[in-house]
Design a protein around this motif. Structure first.
Motif, short mmCIF file in Angstrom:
data_model
loop_
_atom_site.label_atom_id
_atom_site.label_comp_id
_atom_site.label_asym_id
_atom_site.label_seq_id
_atom_site.Cartn_x
_atom_site.Cartn_y
_atom_site.Cartn_z
N LEU A 64 16.15 74.85 36.31
CA LEU A 64 17.29 75.55 36.89
C LEU A 64 18.36 74.57 37.37
N MET A 65 17.96 73.52 38.06
CA MET A 65 18.92 72.52 38.54
C MET A 65 19.60 71.80 37.38
N PHE A 66 18.85 71.50 36.32
CA PHE A 66 19.42 70.85 35.14
C PHE A 66 20.46 71.75 34.48
N LEU A 67 20.15 73.04 34.36
CA LEU A 67 21.10 73.97 33.75
C LEU A 67 22.36 74.12 34.60
N ILE A 68 22.20 74.18 35.91
CA ILE A 68 23.37 74.30 36.80
C ILE A 68 24.24 73.05 36.70
N ALA A 69 23.61 71.87 36.72
CA ALA A 69 24.37 70.62 36.62
C ALA A 69 25.08 70.53 35.27
N GLY A 70 24.41 70.94 34.20
CA GLY A 70 25.03 70.94 32.89
C GLY A 70 26.22 71.88 32.82
N HIS A 71 26.06 73.06 33.41
CA HIS A 71 27.16 74.03 33.43
C HIS A 71 28.35 73.47 34.21
N GLU A 72 28.09 72.85 35.35
CA GLU A 72 29.17 72.26 36.15
C GLU A 72 29.88 71.15 35.38
N ALA A 73 29.12 70.33 34.68
CA ALA A 73 29.71 69.22 33.94
C ALA A 73 30.57 69.71 32.78
N VAL A 74 30.15 70.78 32.13
CA VAL A 74 30.87 71.28 30.96
C VAL A 74 32.09 72.11 31.35
N THR A 75 31.97 72.89 32.42
CA THR A 75 33.06 73.83 32.75
C THR A 75 34.00 73.34 33.83
N TRP A 76 33.80 72.15 34.37
CA TRP A 76 34.64 71.67 35.47
C TRP A 76 36.07 71.47 35.00
N LYS A 77 37.01 71.91 35.84
CA LYS A 77 38.42 71.66 35.60
C LYS A 77 39.12 71.64 36.95
N PRO A 78 40.28 71.03 37.04
CA PRO A 78 40.98 70.99 38.33
C PRO A 78 41.25 72.39 38.87
N VAL A 79 41.20 72.50 40.18
CA VAL A 79 41.37 73.79 40.84
C VAL A 79 42.85 74.11 41.04
N LYS A 80 43.29 75.26 40.52
CA LYS A 80 44.65 75.72 40.76
C LYS A 80 44.68 76.51 42.07
N GLU A 81 43.82 77.49 42.17
CA GLU A 81 43.66 78.28 43.39
C GLU A 81 42.16 78.30 43.70
N PRO A 82 41.75 77.80 44.86
CA PRO A 82 40.32 77.69 45.17
C PRO A 82 39.54 78.97 44.96
N GLY A 83 38.45 78.88 44.19
CA GLY A 83 37.57 80.01 43.97
C GLY A 83 38.06 81.07 43.02
N SER A 84 39.23 80.89 42.44
CA SER A 84 39.79 81.92 41.58
C SER A 84 39.39 81.68 40.12
#
Length: 105
Positions: A64-84
């Motif tokens: 589960l932690m590996f999948l979450i970290a992988g998802h974060e690494a692949v989908t990360w992008k700069p935040v325009k509006e926090p949480g949106s």
């Protein structure tokens, strides 16, 4: 680290606060779900933190932690509006009033 008047740091902290709050809500729901529902092959694994004392429980947690970290690494992008995330499912429910309810600035 942020400094007084640092808008970029504030946006980063706001995004982190929202993400951690949402993660905590999902974890609480998942803990309740795991108490009543057992996936095939995990019937003998206890619920809650006691699952980490078993091999299968630790393997599931690690996956589960590996999948979450992988998802974060692949989908990360700069935040325009926090949480949106906009309206990814096109339900037309994303409004400024809805965001105000979550943020309570």
């Amino acid at each position: 680290m942020t400094f007084p008047g640092d808008s970029t740091g504030f946006k980063h902290l706001r995004a982190s606060e929202i993400k951690h709050g949402r993660f905590a809500m999902m974890a609480a729901t998942g803990s309740l779900f795991a108490h009543f529902v057992k996936f095939p092959g995990f019937e003998d694994v206890p619920t809650g933190l006691a699952a980490l004392d078993t091999t299968k429980g630790m393997e599931g947690f690690s996956l589960l932690m590996f999948l979450i970290a992988g998802h974060e690494a692949v989908t990360w992008k700069p935040v325009k509006e926090p949480g949106s995330f906009g309206d990814p499912f096109q339900w037309k429910q994303f409004t400024p009033e809805m965001r105000t309810k979550e943020l309570r600035t």
